[in-house]
Scaffold this motif. Sequence first.
Motif, PDB file in Angstrom:
ATOM      1  N   LEU A 184       0.751  -1.219   0.152  1.00 41.24           N
ATOM      2  CA  LEU A 184       0.097  -0.073  -0.158  1.00 41.24           C
ATOM      3  C   LEU A 184       0.562   1.243  -0.098  1.00 41.24           C
ATOM      4  CD1 LEU A 184      -2.836  -0.964   2.452  1.00 41.24           C
ATOM      5  CD2 LEU A 184      -3.092  -0.706   0.145  1.00 41.24           C
ATOM      6  N   ALA A 185       1.881   1.225   0.812  1.00 46.40           N
ATOM      7  CA  ALA A 185       2.786   2.449   1.120  1.00 46.40           C
ATOM      8  C   ALA A 185       3.506   2.881  -0.483  1.00 46.40           C
ATOM      9  CB  ALA A 185       3.827   2.246   1.932  1.00 46.40           C
ATOM     10  N   LEU A 186       3.907   1.797  -1.034  1.00 47.12           N
ATOM     11  CA  LEU A 186       4.650   2.124  -2.458  1.00 47.12           C
ATOM     12  C   LEU A 186       3.592   2.237  -3.548  1.00 47.12           C
ATOM     13  CD1 LEU A 186       7.505  -0.790  -1.921  1.00 47.12           C
ATOM     14  CD2 LEU A 186       7.524   1.844  -1.463  1.00 47.12           C
ATOM     15  N   THR A 187       2.344   1.950  -3.756  1.00 50.75           N
ATOM     16  CA  THR A 187       1.624   1.883  -4.799  1.00 50.75           C
ATOM     17  C   THR A 187       0.573   3.018  -4.681  1.00 50.75           C
ATOM     18  OG1 THR A 187       0.181  -0.068  -3.852  1.00 50.75           O
ATOM     19  CG2 THR A 187       2.073  -0.513  -5.398  1.00 50.75           C
ATOM     20  N   GLY A 188       0.124   3.437  -3.344  1.00 48.00           N
ATOM     21  CA  GLY A 188      -1.027   4.350  -3.041  1.00 48.00           C
ATOM     22  C   GLY A 188      -0.337   5.674  -2.915  1.00 48.00           C
ATOM     23  N   GLU A 189      -1.407   6.433  -3.059  1.00 42.97           N
ATOM     24  CA  GLU A 189      -0.967   8.034  -2.862  1.00 42.97           C
ATOM     25  C   GLU A 189      -1.570   8.419  -1.302  1.00 42.97           C
ATOM     26  OE1 GLU A 189      -2.249  10.358  -5.923  1.00 42.97           O
ATOM     27  OE2 GLU A 189      -1.152   9.344  -7.672  1.00 42.97           O
ATOM     28  N   TYR A 190      -0.804   8.566  -0.325  1.00 45.94           N
ATOM     29  CA  TYR A 190      -1.194   9.050   1.012  1.00 45.94           C
ATOM     30  C   TYR A 190      -0.607  10.432   1.348  1.00 45.94           C
ATOM     31  CZ  TYR A 190      -2.680   4.126   0.906  1.00 45.94           C
ATOM     32  OH  TYR A 190      -3.190   2.845   0.534  1.00 45.94           O
ATOM     33  N   ASP A 191      -1.237  10.969   2.150  1.00 43.22           N
ATOM     34  CA  ASP A 191      -0.738  12.145   3.007  1.00 43.22           C
ATOM     35  C   ASP A 191       0.113  11.982   4.136  1.00 43.22           C
ATOM     36  OD1 ASP A 191      -2.122  14.200   1.117  1.00 43.22           O
ATOM     37  OD2 ASP A 191      -3.908  13.523   2.182  1.00 43.22           O
ATOM     38  N   LEU A 192      -0.258  10.660   4.734  1.00 43.42           N
ATOM     39  CA  LEU A 192       0.508  10.197   5.915  1.00 43.42           C
ATOM     40  C   LEU A 192       0.496   8.747   6.121  1.00 43.42           C
ATOM     41  CD1 LEU A 192       1.677  11.595   8.829  1.00 43.42           C
ATOM     42  CD2 LEU A 192      -0.619  10.928   9.629  1.00 43.42           C
ATOM     43  N   LEU A 193       1.488   8.267   6.727  1.00 47.84           N
ATOM     44  CA  LEU A 193       1.735   6.707   7.015  1.00 47.84           C
ATOM     45  C   LEU A 193       1.740   6.761   8.583  1.00 47.84           C
ATOM     46  CD1 LEU A 193       4.342   5.265   4.469  1.00 47.84           C
ATOM     47  CD2 LEU A 193       1.587   5.199   4.316  1.00 47.84           C
ATOM     48  N   VAL A 194       1.076   5.869   9.132  1.00 42.96           N
ATOM     49  CA  VAL A 194       1.285   5.600  10.346  1.00 42.96           C
ATOM     50  C   VAL A 194       1.776   4.163  10.723  1.00 42.96           C
ATOM     51  CG1 VAL A 194       0.079   5.215  12.934  1.00 42.96           C
ATOM     52  CG2 VAL A 194      -0.586   7.239  11.215  1.00 42.96           C
ATOM     53  N   LEU A 195       2.860   4.048  11.039  1.00 43.70           N
ATOM     54  CA  LEU A 195       3.581   2.417  11.246  1.00 43.70           C
ATOM     55  C   LEU A 195       3.791   2.109  12.629  1.00 43.70           C
ATOM     56  CD1 LEU A 195       6.342   2.780   8.494  1.00 43.70           C
ATOM     57  CD2 LEU A 195       4.338   1.481   8.265  1.00 43.70           C
ATOM     58  N   ASP A 240       8.577  11.141  -0.143  1.00 41.59           N
ATOM     59  CA  ASP A 240       8.876  12.173   1.367  1.00 41.59           C
ATOM     60  C   ASP A 240       7.516  12.288   2.307  1.00 41.59           C
ATOM     61  OD1 ASP A 240       7.568  13.709  -0.461  1.00 41.59           O
ATOM     62  OD2 ASP A 240       8.800  15.314  -0.343  1.00 41.59           O
ATOM     63  N   ILE A 241       6.639  11.370   2.029  1.00 41.26           N
ATOM     64  CA  ILE A 241       5.375  11.270   2.985  1.00 41.26           C
ATOM     65  C   ILE A 241       5.771  11.222   4.259  1.00 41.26           C
ATOM     66  CG2 ILE A 241       5.480   8.578   2.701  1.00 41.26           C
ATOM     67  CD1 ILE A 241       2.239   8.868   2.828  1.00 41.26           C
ATOM     68  N   PRO A 242       5.247  12.294   5.111  1.00 42.51           N
ATOM     69  CA  PRO A 242       5.405  11.923   6.455  1.00 42.51           C
ATOM     70  C   PRO A 242       5.087  10.755   7.323  1.00 42.51           C
ATOM     71  CG  PRO A 242       4.169  13.921   5.986  1.00 42.51           C
ATOM     72  CD  PRO A 242       4.214  13.057   4.636  1.00 42.51           C
ATOM     73  N   ILE A 243       6.014  10.133   8.006  1.00 42.48           N
ATOM     74  CA  ILE A 243       5.673   9.009   8.721  1.00 42.48           C
ATOM     75  C   ILE A 243       5.746   9.079  10.308  1.00 42.48           C
ATOM     76  CG2 ILE A 243       6.765   6.586   9.051  1.00 42.48           C
ATOM     77  CD1 ILE A 243       7.806   6.644   5.983  1.00 42.48           C
ATOM     78  N   LEU A 244       4.657   8.704  10.860  1.00 40.36           N
ATOM     79  CA  LEU A 244       4.563   8.561  12.240  1.00 40.36           C
ATOM     80  C   LEU A 244       4.869   7.033  12.848  1.00 40.36           C
ATOM     81  CD1 LEU A 244       4.051   9.826  15.175  1.00 40.36           C
ATOM     82  CD2 LEU A 244       1.407   9.453  14.586  1.00 40.36           C
ATOM     83  N   PHE A 245       5.770   6.794  13.754  1.00 37.60           N
ATOM     84  CA  PHE A 245       5.941   5.701  14.377  1.00 37.60           C
ATOM     85  C   PHE A 245       4.977   5.421  15.441  1.00 37.60           C
ATOM     86  CE2 PHE A 245       9.654   4.092  11.638  1.00 37.60           C
ATOM     87  CZ  PHE A 245       9.288   3.045  11.685  1.00 37.60           C
ATOM     88  N   LEU A 246       4.528   4.093  15.762  1.00 35.94           N
ATOM     89  CA  LEU A 246       4.048   3.805  17.221  1.00 35.94           C
ATOM     90  C   LEU A 246       4.771   2.701  17.394  1.00 35.94           C
ATOM     91  CD1 LEU A 246       0.154   3.445  16.083  1.00 35.94           C
ATOM     92  CD2 LEU A 246       1.344   5.295  16.886  1.00 35.94           C
TER      93      LEU A 246
END
Length: 206
Positions: free
Chosen positions: A20-31, A53-59
Amino acid sequence: MSEAGFVVDLARDGIDGMHLALTGEYDLLVLDVMLPGIDGWGILQAVRRAEQDIPILFLTARDRVEDRVQGLEMGADDYLIKPFAFSELLARIRSLARRGKSKPIENLYIADLELDIIKRRVTRSGQRIDLTAKEFSLLELLLRRRGEVLSRSLIASQVWDMNFDSDTNVIDVAVRRLRAKVDEAYEPKLIRTVRGMGYVIEVDEV
């Protein structure tokens, strides 16, 4: 998340998440760091190798400074340590979404105080300040949430990964020691106590 107004795709393992991360278009990833198949580190590396350079938030349940430094060096934009309040997760997501696509923060500043996240170095007025690991984490949290009054319970959960006990003064002692190092010999004073609420780092605008 949907009830808060976001359009969300959910991946329950790292393999689907990477796809999903590599094929979709997202404003933010929560990992989440601990994912089956491919962990969060692997997805982060793949996304950055793809020059997204999509923003990525780690949990993560990992609260060691070394783990957070590793994530930031690899290109994460923010961290939220478990357990956390859902309201804080929403606030972090909204903040990153407003910021838009950006490079990971390597340095945090306020007045003449500088914190280098990667090198784990703190200076004020050009003078090196030696901090313990917990003091560094506390200062980093204050700077990342600059201008926000942080409660003792939030500080306890983020820096010490513990529930705040009103009978303990560990937070107050830690803040007092940090103040002695970064504020006592300098002007203006940056770390402030908000009575009955917590602590904030800020500087008066001239």
